[in-house]
Write an enzyme that holds these catalytic residues in place. Structure first.
Site, short mmCIF file in Angstrom:
data_model
loop_
_atom_site.label_atom_id
_atom_site.label_comp_id
_atom_site.label_asym_id
_atom_site.label_seq_id
_atom_site.Cartn_x
_atom_site.Cartn_y
_atom_site.Cartn_z
N CYS A 195 21.65 0.68 57.21
CA CYS A 195 21.33 1.41 57.50
C CYS A 195 23.10 2.30 57.76
CB CYS A 195 20.54 1.57 58.28
SG CYS A 195 19.37 0.99 58.91
N CYS A 226 14.23 2.40 52.90
CA CYS A 226 13.35 3.08 53.38
C CYS A 226 13.46 4.74 53.78
CB CYS A 226 14.20 3.35 54.87
SG CYS A 226 15.45 3.88 55.63
FE1 FES Z 1 16.08 3.85 56.67
FE2 FES Z 1 17.43 2.53 59.01
S1 FES Z 1 15.51 2.37 58.23
S2 FES Z 1 17.97 4.08 57.58
#
Ligand code: FES
Length: 135
Positions: free
Chosen positions: A106, A33
């Site tokens: 995450c 992400c």
């Molecule tokens: Fe990036 Fe959770 S979506 S750390």
């Protein structure tokens, strides 16, 4: 979607911020992400062992990343370096009452950033101890 514990740590994260003169710093980015986390540790000697006496974090990330970092700092404070090194993302997500499967990655950030901070500390300490003596 999130457990009450996750929301609690997200709304009121513990040990957030930068640390002045940390003994070790670890930074990781999440390739999935693009979020980033930085962990700072302070190490002290207690009963002949090295313990993490203080820890802080800064996270640019999602709810799960912030809650994981906050929980990690709570778990790690006061632990020896060996104990802290053994903490996995599973320990963090279990302490949070679980994370949704799509958010499991995450919690990697927290555990990985801590490991890097410990390595950073160990390499600095190694240099200090192993360096040539000067007079
Ligand atoms: Fe990036 Fe959770 S979506 S750390």
């Amino acid at each position: 979607m999130y457990s009450e514990k996750v929301m609690e740590h997200f709304r009121n994260p513990k040990n957030v911020g930068e640390m002045k003169d940390p003994d070790g710093v670890g930074e990781v980015g999440n390739p999935v992400c693009g979020d980033v986390m930085k962990v700072y540790i302070k190490v002290s000697k207690k009963g002949g062992k090295e313990i993490i006496s203080n820890i802080k974090f800064k996270t640019f990330g999602c709810v799960a990343a912030i809650a994981s970092s906050s929980m990690l700092t709570e778990i790690v404070k006061g632990k020896t370096l060996e104990e802290a090194e053994r903490i996995t993302r599973k320990d963090v997500s279990e302490a949070l009452g679980g994370l949704p499967p799509v958010k499991e990655h995450c919690s990697n950030l927290a555990a990985d950033a801590l490991k890097k901070a410990i390595l950073d500390y160990l390499s600095k300490r190694g240099k200090n101890e192993g360096g040539p003596e000067r007079s």
